[in-house]
Design a protein around this motif. Sequence first.
Motif, PDB file in Angstrom:
ATOM      1  N   LYS A  28       5.272   6.005  49.431  1.00 25.02           N
ATOM      2  CA  LYS A  28       4.905   7.287  49.707  1.00 25.02           C
ATOM      3  C   LYS A  28       3.443   7.353  49.492  1.00 25.02           C
ATOM      4  O   LYS A  28       2.896   7.819  50.496  1.00 25.02           O
ATOM      5  CB  LYS A  28       5.879   8.035  48.719  1.00 25.02           C
ATOM      6  CG  LYS A  28       5.584   9.662  48.842  1.00 25.02           C
ATOM      7  CD  LYS A  28       6.402  10.266  48.016  1.00 25.02           C
ATOM      8  CE  LYS A  28       5.784  11.913  48.030  1.00 25.02           C
ATOM      9  NZ  LYS A  28       4.735  12.336  47.482  1.00 25.02           N
ATOM     10  N   ASP A  29       2.904   7.154  48.280  1.00 27.40           N
ATOM     11  CA  ASP A  29       1.584   7.456  48.101  1.00 27.40           C
ATOM     12  C   ASP A  29       0.606   6.346  48.281  1.00 27.40           C
ATOM     13  O   ASP A  29      -0.292   6.327  48.447  1.00 27.40           O
ATOM     14  CB  ASP A  29       1.526   7.910  46.358  1.00 27.40           C
ATOM     15  CG  ASP A  29       2.259   9.084  46.274  1.00 27.40           C
ATOM     16  OD1 ASP A  29       2.195  10.206  46.882  1.00 27.40           O
ATOM     17  OD2 ASP A  29       3.301   9.268  45.109  1.00 27.40           O
ATOM     18  N   TYR A  30       1.368   5.234  48.405  1.00 29.33           N
ATOM     19  CA  TYR A  30       0.559   3.955  48.491  1.00 29.33           C
ATOM     20  C   TYR A  30       1.602   2.919  48.918  1.00 29.33           C
ATOM     21  O   TYR A  30       2.780   3.093  48.721  1.00 29.33           O
ATOM     22  CB  TYR A  30      -0.227   3.629  47.453  1.00 29.33           C
ATOM     23  CG  TYR A  30       0.518   2.955  46.209  1.00 29.33           C
ATOM     24  CD1 TYR A  30       1.168   1.891  45.984  1.00 29.33           C
ATOM     25  CD2 TYR A  30       0.970   4.120  45.080  1.00 29.33           C
ATOM     26  CE1 TYR A  30       1.841   1.645  44.862  1.00 29.33           C
ATOM     27  CE2 TYR A  30       1.837   3.624  44.132  1.00 29.33           C
ATOM     28  CZ  TYR A  30       2.171   2.395  43.933  1.00 29.33           C
ATOM     29  OH  TYR A  30       3.021   2.137  42.871  1.00 29.33           O
ATOM     30  N   LYS A  31       1.077   1.886  49.514  1.00 28.18           N
ATOM     31  CA  LYS A  31       2.065   0.742  49.783  1.00 28.18           C
ATOM     32  C   LYS A  31       1.410  -0.558  49.816  1.00 28.18           C
ATOM     33  O   LYS A  31      -0.014  -0.585  49.901  1.00 28.18           O
ATOM     34  CB  LYS A  31       2.621   0.775  51.426  1.00 28.18           C
ATOM     35  CG  LYS A  31       1.484   0.920  52.379  1.00 28.18           C
ATOM     36  CD  LYS A  31       2.005   1.254  53.738  1.00 28.18           C
ATOM     37  CE  LYS A  31       0.913   1.344  54.959  1.00 28.18           C
ATOM     38  NZ  LYS A  31       1.371   1.733  56.304  1.00 28.18           N
ATOM     39  N   PRO A  32       1.937  -1.807  49.833  1.00 23.66           N
ATOM     40  CA  PRO A  32       1.188  -3.213  49.948  1.00 23.66           C
ATOM     41  C   PRO A  32       0.602  -3.272  51.277  1.00 23.66           C
ATOM     42  O   PRO A  32       0.917  -2.863  52.204  1.00 23.66           O
ATOM     43  CB  PRO A  32       2.427  -4.007  49.747  1.00 23.66           C
ATOM     44  CG  PRO A  32       3.239  -3.069  48.987  1.00 23.66           C
ATOM     45  CD  PRO A  32       3.466  -1.825  49.702  1.00 23.66           C
ATOM     46  N   LEU A  33      -0.503  -3.863  51.193  1.00 23.86           N
ATOM     47  CA  LEU A  33      -1.374  -4.301  52.175  1.00 23.86           C
ATOM     48  C   LEU A  33      -0.438  -5.409  53.017  1.00 23.86           C
ATOM     49  O   LEU A  33      -0.084  -6.275  52.313  1.00 23.86           O
ATOM     50  CB  LEU A  33      -2.903  -4.771  51.969  1.00 23.86           C
ATOM     51  CG  LEU A  33      -3.684  -4.987  53.235  1.00 23.86           C
ATOM     52  CD1 LEU A  33      -3.930  -3.677  53.855  1.00 23.86           C
ATOM     53  CD2 LEU A  33      -5.075  -5.664  52.886  1.00 23.86           C
ATOM     54  N   ALA A  34      -0.142  -5.292  54.332  1.00 24.68           N
ATOM     55  CA  ALA A  34       0.558  -6.133  54.952  1.00 24.68           C
ATOM     56  C   ALA A  34       0.063  -7.729  54.813  1.00 24.68           C
ATOM     57  O   ALA A  34       0.752  -8.693  54.564  1.00 24.68           O
ATOM     58  CB  ALA A  34       0.466  -5.868  56.451  1.00 24.68           C
ATOM     59  N   GLN A  35      -1.426  -7.856  54.898  1.00 24.57           N
ATOM     60  CA  GLN A  35      -1.756  -9.224  54.856  1.00 24.57           C
ATOM     61  C   GLN A  35      -2.864  -9.036  53.783  1.00 24.57           C
ATOM     62  O   GLN A  35      -4.103  -8.555  53.834  1.00 24.57           O
ATOM     63  CB  GLN A  35      -2.340  -9.764  56.010  1.00 24.57           C
ATOM     64  CG  GLN A  35      -1.677  -9.803  57.432  1.00 24.57           C
ATOM     65  CD  GLN A  35      -0.662 -11.017  56.744  1.00 24.57           C
ATOM     66  OE1 GLN A  35      -0.926 -12.041  56.235  1.00 24.57           O
ATOM     67  NE2 GLN A  35       0.539 -11.128  57.268  1.00 24.57           N
ATOM     68  N   PRO A  36      -2.809  -9.590  52.425  1.00 23.00           N
ATOM     69  CA  PRO A  36      -3.526  -9.176  51.260  1.00 23.00           C
ATOM     70  C   PRO A  36      -4.959  -9.957  51.702  1.00 23.00           C
ATOM     71  O   PRO A  36      -5.024 -11.114  52.301  1.00 23.00           O
ATOM     72  CB  PRO A  36      -2.966 -10.079  50.211  1.00 23.00           C
ATOM     73  CG  PRO A  36      -1.444  -9.897  50.480  1.00 23.00           C
ATOM     74  CD  PRO A  36      -1.307  -9.807  51.960  1.00 23.00           C
ATOM     75  N   GLN A  37      -6.015  -9.384  51.255  1.00 23.41           N
ATOM     76  CA  GLN A  37      -7.231  -9.785  51.577  1.00 23.41           C
ATOM     77  C   GLN A  37      -7.998 -10.150  50.129  1.00 23.41           C
ATOM     78  O   GLN A  37      -8.092  -9.698  49.186  1.00 23.41           O
ATOM     79  CB  GLN A  37      -7.997  -8.890  52.423  1.00 23.41           C
ATOM     80  CG  GLN A  37      -7.309  -8.547  53.855  1.00 23.41           C
ATOM     81  CD  GLN A  37      -7.360  -9.582  54.786  1.00 23.41           C
ATOM     82  OE1 GLN A  37      -8.257 -10.460  54.998  1.00 23.41           O
ATOM     83  NE2 GLN A  37      -6.317  -9.690  55.293  1.00 23.41           N
ATOM     84  N   PRO A  38      -8.883 -11.077  50.402  1.00 19.67           N
ATOM     85  CA  PRO A  38     -10.018 -11.568  49.368  1.00 19.67           C
ATOM     86  C   PRO A  38     -10.722 -10.366  48.859  1.00 19.67           C
ATOM     87  O   PRO A  38     -11.421  -9.776  49.772  1.00 19.67           O
ATOM     88  CB  PRO A  38     -10.642 -12.701  49.726  1.00 19.67           C
ATOM     89  CG  PRO A  38     -10.618 -12.520  51.078  1.00 19.67           C
ATOM     90  CD  PRO A  38      -9.302 -12.079  51.658  1.00 19.67           C
ATOM     91  N   ILE A  39     -11.305 -10.286  47.688  1.00 18.81           N
ATOM     92  CA  ILE A  39     -12.164  -9.257  47.227  1.00 18.81           C
ATOM     93  C   ILE A  39     -13.765  -9.828  47.417  1.00 18.81           C
ATOM     94  O   ILE A  39     -13.922 -10.941  47.522  1.00 18.81           O
ATOM     95  CB  ILE A  39     -12.016  -8.771  45.859  1.00 18.81           C
ATOM     96  CG1 ILE A  39     -12.109  -9.929  44.972  1.00 18.81           C
ATOM     97  CG2 ILE A  39     -10.687  -7.957  45.777  1.00 18.81           C
ATOM     98  CD1 ILE A  39     -11.897  -9.520  43.346  1.00 18.81           C
TER      99      ILE A  39
END
Length: 217
Positions: A28-39
């Motif tokens: 609702k307020d946030y969701k997982p990124l479909a494809q996680p990315q490096p920082i």
Amino acid sequence: MLKQWIKTFVVTASLLAATGAHAFTEGKDYKPLAQPQPIAVAGKQEVIEFFWYGCPHCFAIEPSVEAWEAKLPANVNFRRVHVMWDGRNDMEGHAKIFLALEAMGLTKKHQMAVFKAIQQDRIELRKEDVLFDWVKKQGIDVNKFKANYNGFSTKNQLNKLSELTKTYAVDGVPMFIVNGKWVTSPSMVGREDDTITKVINELLAKNKAPTAAKAKK
């Protein structure tokens, strides 16, 4: 029993209000990124804001974002990225302003001024003569700005903005990516105020020591 339950509920609600506690909801307020990315920076947490100078919603939350940014601890790396969607030629002029200011280390200082000029004063900064006159009035070195605005690498930098927009699947702005794992936005939380920064802080608390990887620049 009912009276005791009501009393407990009221006390709990009062404590939550007093402490500013929040319970934001995944999906609702946030969701997982479909494809996680490096920082980008090893050993630091990361927040990326995708925005567009022509977006009124980005302008609306900018005061809250700047107030939040001013209080960020040293272990949080905050990055602004001007969105670039394919087929949207109206964004290129604004993106070039961002790239020029970024190259000069002036983004943070002049971010709100650019927003106000475009959103509030209705100045057409995509016209170069208008832009350069405005830049001069801001006390920015016009020649250096022009060199960065029309620099040889500008096209490559615009392409990188486009790539980042696709990589993070940005379908609306403003959008925030936290630690390459989570996505949140004012449209998700349903408010254009400091609620979004509270969601971000909660997500940062979920992952205080993210595993760094080679950054995508």
